[in-house]
Each structure stands twice: as C-alpha cells, then as structure tokens.
Design a protein around this motif. Structure first.
Motif, PDB file in Angstrom:
ATOM      1  N   SER A   1       0.877  -1.245  -0.151  1.00  0.00           N
ATOM      2  CA  SER A   1       0.057   0.011  -0.007  1.00  0.00           C
ATOM      3  C   SER A   1       0.871   1.345  -0.033  1.00  0.00           C
ATOM      4  O   SER A   1       2.017   1.358   0.405  1.00  0.00           O
ATOM      5  N   GLU A   2       0.478   2.371  -0.615  1.00  0.00           N
ATOM      6  CA  GLU A   2       1.041   3.506  -0.538  1.00  0.00           C
ATOM      7  C   GLU A   2       0.503   4.601   0.227  1.00  0.00           C
ATOM      8  O   GLU A   2       0.698   5.801   0.253  1.00  0.00           O
ATOM      9  N   ALA A   3      -0.489   4.073   1.309  1.00  0.00           N
ATOM     10  CA  ALA A   3      -1.025   4.954   2.141  1.00  0.00           C
ATOM     11  C   ALA A   3      -0.204   5.881   3.085  1.00  0.00           C
ATOM     12  O   ALA A   3      -0.463   7.006   3.618  1.00  0.00           O
ATOM     13  N   LEU A   4       1.030   5.285   3.325  1.00  0.00           N
ATOM     14  CA  LEU A   4       1.869   6.403   4.037  1.00  0.00           C
ATOM     15  C   LEU A   4       2.809   7.215   3.376  1.00  0.00           C
ATOM     16  O   LEU A   4       3.787   7.735   3.862  1.00  0.00           O
ATOM     17  N   LEU A   5       2.517   7.064   2.044  1.00  0.00           N
ATOM     18  CA  LEU A   5       3.456   8.049   1.339  1.00  0.00           C
ATOM     19  C   LEU A   5       2.923   9.362   1.138  1.00  0.00           C
ATOM     20  O   LEU A   5       2.203   9.788   0.084  1.00  0.00           O
ATOM     21  N   ARG A   6       2.256  10.140   2.187  1.00  0.00           N
ATOM     22  CA  ARG A   6       1.703  11.228   2.247  1.00  0.00           C
ATOM     23  C   ARG A   6       2.051  12.035   3.485  1.00  0.00           C
ATOM     24  O   ARG A   6       2.869  11.574   4.239  1.00  0.00           O
ATOM     25  N   ARG A   7       1.963  13.285   3.506  1.00  0.00           N
ATOM     26  CA  ARG A   7       2.389  14.414   4.619  1.00  0.00           C
ATOM     27  C   ARG A   7       1.868  14.027   5.955  1.00  0.00           C
ATOM     28  O   ARG A   7       2.730  13.990   6.931  1.00  0.00           O
ATOM     29  N   ALA A   8       0.673  13.422   6.141  1.00  0.00           N
ATOM     30  CA  ALA A   8       0.188  13.345   7.256  1.00  0.00           C
ATOM     31  C   ALA A   8       1.195  12.147   8.032  1.00  0.00           C
ATOM     32  O   ALA A   8       1.067  11.975   9.227  1.00  0.00           O
ATOM     33  N   ALA A   9       1.956  11.387   7.391  1.00  0.00           N
ATOM     34  CA  ALA A   9       2.424  10.130   7.989  1.00  0.00           C
ATOM     35  C   ALA A   9       4.011  10.427   8.079  1.00  0.00           C
ATOM     36  O   ALA A   9       4.760   9.433   8.477  1.00  0.00           O
ATOM     37  N   LEU A  10       4.395  11.718   7.644  1.00  0.00           N
ATOM     38  CA  LEU A  10       5.718  12.025   7.753  1.00  0.00           C
ATOM     39  C   LEU A  10       6.115  12.641   9.129  1.00  0.00           C
ATOM     40  O   LEU A  10       5.420  13.194   9.620  1.00  0.00           O
ATOM     41  N   ALA A  11       7.513  12.327   9.606  1.00  0.00           N
ATOM     42  CA  ALA A  11       7.977  12.554  10.762  1.00  0.00           C
ATOM     43  C   ALA A  11       9.002  13.447  10.653  1.00  0.00           C
ATOM     44  O   ALA A  11       9.705  13.887   9.477  1.00  0.00           O
ATOM     45  N   PRO A  12       9.447  14.720  11.534  1.00  0.00           N
ATOM     46  CA  PRO A  12      10.483  15.658  11.308  1.00  0.00           C
ATOM     47  C   PRO A  12      11.649  14.930  10.885  1.00  0.00           C
ATOM     48  O   PRO A  12      12.143  14.015  11.387  1.00  0.00           O
ATOM     49  N   LEU A  13      12.588  15.445   9.990  1.00  0.00           N
ATOM     50  CA  LEU A  13      14.018  15.369   9.652  1.00  0.00           C
ATOM     51  C   LEU A  13      14.866  16.422   9.623  1.00  0.00           C
ATOM     52  O   LEU A  13      14.376  17.559   9.059  1.00  0.00           O
ATOM     53  N   THR A  14      15.603  16.284  10.420  1.00  0.00           N
ATOM     54  CA  THR A  14      16.735  17.697  10.889  1.00  0.00           C
ATOM     55  C   THR A  14      18.109  17.327  10.745  1.00  0.00           C
ATOM     56  O   THR A  14      18.237  16.064  10.702  1.00  0.00           O
ATOM     57  N   ASP A  15      19.003  18.481  10.679  1.00  0.00           N
ATOM     58  CA  ASP A  15      20.287  18.265  11.219  1.00  0.00           C
ATOM     59  C   ASP A  15      21.001  17.253  10.075  1.00  0.00           C
ATOM     60  O   ASP A  15      21.663  16.398  10.385  1.00  0.00           O
ATOM     61  N   VAL A  16      20.664  17.391   8.640  1.00  0.00           N
ATOM     62  CA  VAL A  16      21.242  16.675   7.741  1.00  0.00           C
ATOM     63  C   VAL A  16      22.552  17.180   7.249  1.00  0.00           C
ATOM     64  O   VAL A  16      22.941  18.429   7.114  1.00  0.00           O
ATOM     65  N   ARG A  17      23.191  16.225   7.219  1.00  0.00           N
ATOM     66  CA  ARG A  17      24.802  16.451   6.829  1.00  0.00           C
ATOM     67  C   ARG A  17      25.145  15.321   5.607  1.00  0.00           C
ATOM     68  O   ARG A  17      24.830  14.243   5.762  1.00  0.00           O
ATOM     69  N   LEU A  18      25.868  15.805   4.423  1.00  0.00           N
ATOM     70  CA  LEU A  18      25.973  14.826   3.422  1.00  0.00           C
ATOM     71  C   LEU A  18      27.532  14.991   2.941  1.00  0.00           C
ATOM     72  O   LEU A  18      28.210  15.742   3.040  1.00  0.00           O
ATOM     73  N   GLU A  19      27.819  13.733   2.512  1.00  0.00           N
ATOM     74  CA  GLU A  19      29.079  13.422   2.021  1.00  0.00           C
ATOM     75  C   GLU A  19      28.907  12.418   0.820  1.00  0.00           C
ATOM     76  O   GLU A  19      28.095  11.702   0.592  1.00  0.00           O
TER      77      GLU A  19
END
Length: 357
Positions: A88-106
């Motif tokens: 199911s794609e039911a969780l591929l929506r705004r209401a099911a997303l949690a915060p994502l912070t402090d991103v660092r990339l390499e």
C-alpha cells in the motif's frame, strides 16, 4: 635621442601594466572557477540532488518527493528487491511523515555512480542513509540526476488485538490497506511503502486495546522490515469483561439444580435431593478476571472463584435428611473474539460455552 628630463621610461611601465592585467585575469578566472564550483556543489551536484529530496521530506511535501527522478518505480523493481508488489502507498503522504533535521551529506564517486551518505536526526533518532545517484542527461550545461536505487522501503506490519492503528498520528484501518481487503485474516501482515529516511511510530488506541509507540527507523532504500505490535487490553475493556463474567455467574445461581447448565460450578452427591428442597446457589467470591493476548484476539486467564450452596440431601440408605451448606471452589476461563464491527464476543469456558455478547 635625448629623453626629456623627469619622464618615466615607457617600456618598463607597459610591462608593469600588462603584468597587473594578467594578474587580474588570473584572479577573475580563479574567482569564476570557484564560483562555478560553489554553484555546482550547491545546486547541480549529486549531493544537492539528495539535499532537495530530503528537504521535501522534511517539509512534508510527499507528493513532490514522489516526483523526484528514481523515487517512484515500477512494481516489478520493488518485487525484485523483495518488497511486496501490492504494498500500500497509504503512508506516502504528508500526514505520515515525521520531522527530519540536522542533515549532513558526504559524496563518494565510483565510476558513474555517486554514493551520497546522509547523517540526520529523524524525530529524535540518529540515522545514516546511503543513496546511489547517477546522471540522467543534461539541462544546458547542468547535469540532471536520478536515484539509481529508489529510496522507498517496506514495513510489513502485524497488529495483534486491533484493526485500527496510527502511524505517526495518521490513522489506518488494517482492512483498508491489507492486500486482501476486508477478507484479510486478523494476523495477515499489512505491507506499507514508506520513504527513506524516516521514523514511523505505530500506536494503537481503541476502546478495547492500546499500545505505546513502536518506532521503526526506515534508513535503507528498498529494504523490507517486519514489525509486530502486541496491544494490551484497556482498563475499560477489562472492566467490561469483569462485569460480564460476574453477571454470567450470578445468572448461573438462579438455576435451582445441583449442576447448573453451561456453568463452571456444581455439586455432585451420591444421594438425592430431599422432597421439596431445591438447591440455592450464591457467589461468595467473584473471580478477579485477567484478560491476556491470544493471537489476534484475547483470552480470559483461569481465575479462581467460590460459589456457595444451601440444600437438603436425603440419604438413599436410611432416608435421613442432611442440610448441606457448603462453599464450592471453581475456576473461570474463556475466550474473547473481536468481531468485524469492533465489538467483542466473550465466551466463558469451552468454545461451546455461553456467549456473553
């Protein structure tokens, strides 16, 4: 020819001017190169591509994240990775997303594949996810990028004791997202597609059952994560079961026989009832009912109780009459089945025992 007094030599001055111009040119070229490199790194590099995807997740723009090249893929690709093709794609929506912070990339390059490693905080959980990025053509002089491996993943969820649950506060009914729909067996796993990275907290809060949050960190693209949530009976539910069992036992005492029908207590005697004497039952100690999980449903744990009987018994040998006033210990157990409408069917004793709906 005599050079006029006080004038500077032309050739040395010309050489100095050319040197200065050349130096300025070199600095301009260096500045342009540095600016171009910074522009590339910020807007057109594989890391910038991943950063934009993560920014979309962090801001809850799930629909836009799905449109990022390489995210949404054919179901056969998911199946090849071990993910259910009907997830199911039911969780591929705004209401099911949690915060994502402090991103660092390499970024590391291996041939034509760029591996971008992201460190982050997802709803307070530290995580690291590696993405594979490849070039996907050009727009003018700027490269396009796409995910070589989709960042989608799967959670295979079993919720014991409830049909309704929430993921990051977004409520779902198991029967609405199960592959077989309303016909799904109570313990049939629910297959749910999710974005990576992300934390998905599964909670249950119904009148019958509850559970604290069970958090899953989806941090690896195209992976399959089984999650089993065991709910516990609510106090309200336990109180209802206790009340129904007490009512049932009290009703049993209205039967003026030595062995009340379909009841967990009775008295066996070798003689017979005295004429005009009927057994009088009462419950002197009600059981303290304990409701425990039993697969998709519930069970009443065996609990001790005491009934009391008053009756006159006549001897078959000499006809004498003896008054019996006796406590009769017994045990109560049972099964509780959750019905399709969310109500509970409480059955005391054996499967053929009385139904206390």
């Amino acid at each position: 020819m005599v050079q006029p007094e006080g004038s500077a030599p032309r050739r040395p001055r010309l050489g100095m001017d050319l040197t200065i111009l050349a130096l300025i040119g070199v600095l301009l070229i260096a500045a342009l190169g540095a600016g171009g490199a910074a522009l590339y790194q910020q807007y057109y590099s594989p890391a910038a591509f991943v950063s934009r995807y993560l920014d979309l997740l962090a801001s809850g723009r799930a629909a836009d994240a799905l449109r990022v090249p390489g995210v949404a893929v054919d179901r056969t690709v998911l199946e090849a990775a071990g993910i259910d093709g009907n997830a199911s794609e039911a969780l591929l929506r705004r209401a099911a997303l949690a915060p994502l912070t402090d991103v660092r990339l390499e970024t590391e390059q291996n041939g034509g594949v760029y591996r971008v490693s992201a460190d982050y905080q997802a709803a307070g959980h530290s995580g690291t996810t590696e993405f594979e990025i490849v070039q996907d053509g050009w727009v003018g002089v700027a490269p396009n990028w796409r995910f070589a491996k989709s960042p989608l993943a799967e959670i295979e969820l079993v919720v014991r004791g409830a049909d309704v649950f929430s993921v990051n506060g977004f409520e779902l009914d198991r029967r609405q997202v199960a592959i077989t729909g309303a016909e799904a067996a109570p313990l049939e796993p629910v297959h749910l597609l999710v974005f990576t990275p992300g934390v998905y907290s599964v909670t249950v809060k119904t009148p019958i059952a509850s559970s604290p949050g069970v958090s899953v960190l989806a941090d690896a693209p195209l992976t399959h994560t089984p999650v089993d949530v065991q709910t516990q009976p609510t106090k309200k539910f336990r109180d209802v079961v206790q009340q129904r069992v007490e009512q049932f036992l009290t009703t049993c005492t209205t039967q003026k026989v030595l062995q009340p029908t379909a009841c967990p207590f009775g008295l066996e005697v070798r003689n017979r009832l005295a004429p005009d004497s009927l057994p009088m039952w009462s419950i002197t100690e009600q059981p303290q009912v304990s409701v425990i999980p039993d697969g998709a449903n519930w069970r009443i744990k065996p609990s001790d109780a005491v009934a009391h009987i008053e009756v006159d018994i006549q001897s078959l040998f000499d006809g004498s009459i003896e008054h019996v006033s006796e406590d009769v210990p017994f045990s109560v157990d049972g099964t509780i089945t959750i019905l399709a409408d969310g109500s509970a069917s409480i059955r005391v004793g054996t499967p053929a025992g009385p139904d206390l709906d």
